[in-house]
Design a protein around this motif. Sequence first.
Motif, mmCIF file in Angstrom:
data_model
loop_
_atom_site.group_PDB
_atom_site.id
_atom_site.type_symbol
_atom_site.label_atom_id
_atom_site.label_comp_id
_atom_site.label_asym_id
_atom_site.label_seq_id
_atom_site.Cartn_x
_atom_site.Cartn_y
_atom_site.Cartn_z
ATOM 1 N N GLU A 528 3.560 15.476 -3.988
ATOM 2 C CA GLU A 528 3.050 14.464 -3.052
ATOM 3 C C GLU A 528 1.522 14.495 -2.965
ATOM 4 O OE1 GLU A 528 5.024 12.294 -2.235
ATOM 5 O OE2 GLU A 528 6.980 13.242 -2.373
ATOM 6 N N ILE A 529 0.921 15.672 -2.947
ATOM 7 C CA ILE A 529 -0.539 15.730 -2.802
ATOM 8 C C ILE A 529 -1.231 15.185 -4.050
ATOM 9 C CG2 ILE A 529 -0.953 18.071 -3.665
ATOM 10 C CD1 ILE A 529 -2.584 16.381 -0.596
ATOM 11 N N LYS A 530 -0.624 15.383 -5.223
ATOM 12 C CA LYS A 530 -1.211 14.814 -6.442
ATOM 13 C C LYS A 530 -1.222 13.289 -6.381
ATOM 14 C CE LYS A 530 1.274 16.961 -9.573
ATOM 15 N NZ LYS A 530 1.760 17.312 -10.936
ATOM 16 N N ARG A 531 -0.146 12.715 -5.866
ATOM 17 C CA ARG A 531 -0.103 11.250 -5.695
ATOM 18 C C ARG A 531 -1.158 10.792 -4.699
ATOM 19 N NH1 ARG A 531 5.183 8.909 -3.823
ATOM 20 N NH2 ARG A 531 4.024 6.991 -4.205
ATOM 21 N N ALA A 532 -1.318 11.550 -3.629
ATOM 22 C CA ALA A 532 -2.270 11.158 -2.579
ATOM 23 C C ALA A 532 -3.703 11.106 -3.114
ATOM 24 C CB ALA A 532 -2.170 12.105 -1.390
ATOM 25 N N VAL A 533 -4.143 12.177 -3.810
ATOM 26 C CA VAL A 533 -5.532 12.204 -4.281
ATOM 27 C C VAL A 533 -5.762 11.221 -5.420
ATOM 28 C CG1 VAL A 533 -5.951 14.575 -3.506
ATOM 29 C CG2 VAL A 533 -5.110 14.165 -5.842
ATOM 30 N N SER A 534 -4.683 10.805 -6.105
ATOM 31 C CA SER A 534 -4.841 9.800 -7.157
ATOM 32 C C SER A 534 -5.113 8.415 -6.573
ATOM 33 C CB SER A 534 -3.591 9.739 -8.042
ATOM 34 O OG SER A 534 -2.506 9.142 -7.356
#
Length: 584
Positions: A528-534
Amino acid sequence: MSSYKASNTTFGFRILTFALLCALAGGLGCSTKQQPRTLEVPVSKEAESSYEFLVYQEYLMQFERVLRSREDSAAKAPKLAELQQKALEAINKVIANDPQPFLYSEKATLYWTLSQVAEAREVIKKGLEKYPGDQRLNIALASTYLTENRYEAAELTLQNYLKKKPDDYRVRNRLAQLLLEQKKHARALDTLKSIPPEKRTPEILYSYAKASAGLGLTRQAIRSLKLAVKKAPAFIEAWGELAYLYEYEKDYDSAEKIYSRMLEMGGASNKVRLRLIALSLKLNNPDRALSLVLEGPRNKSFLLEAVQSFLQNNFYAQASTILDILAQQKPVEPDYYFFKAAIAYDGEQAPEKALDYLNQIPKDSFHYDRSLEFRAHLLFELDRRKEALDILRLGQKKFPGNPEFYLMEASIFMNGDDPATAERIIKKGLEAVPESTELLFQLGVVRESQGNIEGALELMERIINKNPDHANALNFVGYTLADQERQLDRALVLTTRAHKLEPDNPFILDSLAWVYYRLKKYEKAWAEIKRAVSMVEQEAILWEHYGDIARALGKKESARKGYLSALKYGAENMDEIRNKLNSL
């Protein structure tokens, strides 16, 4: 059984018909030099029924003419009531002699047309007492219940009919449609599955596709629709649904081909043209989209919807061209100035020019309140703070029920590090709009900025009680609980719900990642955090969370990237992040 459409050669019937036609013509053209003798001719029940049905039809035609006339409703009412009564008297006589099922439907329609649903239902029920297996009467009875949103009664009516006639596939499809209206996709699909494949008409296949799509069975829905349009190539609704499903599957080429075909078929609504325009823009083909606009109608609603599609996809020059077409219609619509202002601001980075357009929107325009909001935003951006505040206070005076003016004024003071004044303004807004969840939410944000976390949580809980689908309030409570490491199961429920409501919101994704982190579900947190920062790059708190989650997974290089990015984008807790970085 008599047929009232067939000619009747009985001598008595011919005399009666002649007399009726003379009466309806007001006696014109029916007089003779000598008055005819009155003939005492015995009349059969069949002839009498035929005569009364003709009388009924004449009153029905008069009834429909009055109904369609442009006369004032109040003036129409007594005329309609009188004609309805006369038509009822005539059809009652027909029913007394020969109570055929279609006559009950005719009589019910006389009531239905004037929204006398209860009376229509009673007529239909009387008909069903004599003809319980009549398809038309059963469907009509279900329709009376649907008018009153009595779905269970409508369902029961059709189900009882199908127990007696299980092979009536038209009624089975109607039951499925009723279930689809209530989003009962599984039950609708089960209802349709009992129809043998060889008996599935295009309409049944269409319902089958809608039920399948509602359950996420998109491929199955597409197959059903392709079969429907193969059987009925002119089935425009099925083509439209098929194109939509291709869009949903991101098969834009197939969707575009179908929309183009629908336009060529003719009879397609402007919505089809607008969908094709939006799809062309999504495929980065603005020239094709503009051609579709120029080939389309010149009415205001179509042109404005097209403009919005171009603006949403950042094709400002083409949007401006369409607006210039709209401006040829005099007087110039206020919408023209509003959208021109949007183009000047977003497309040309010319806020002063945007202000000039907004100033031309008249005070009685539908867009006047939005134009004031836009003007205030532009003035604040141009560092003309006092003018912006004056506009917002004018908006509060003219549109006291619009919370946006209070929210914008409060945000100006929040940006100026004056939360006390911001809170006073929001409370003033809540006096004018006490049920505004937007104002309550902003008040919670102000309290949080003052360190009053519990006060903020209390407000957010109030919002959730008022509106369980308020994504930002759900996210606030879920994130705060996770940050305090308490009620983590509830935090997960809240953030998951917020994510379903706004799946592409990076801040909600960050909250969901943080809840998973607190629950020690690090792999899920990492996804989820990878999606957020993308989605949003320059947010320090997101990068700090990225670093924390990477560190928990032993991903030292990723953790280093997260902490360095947090420092780069101005984290508030610089020393703490440096310590984390040094500990790697």
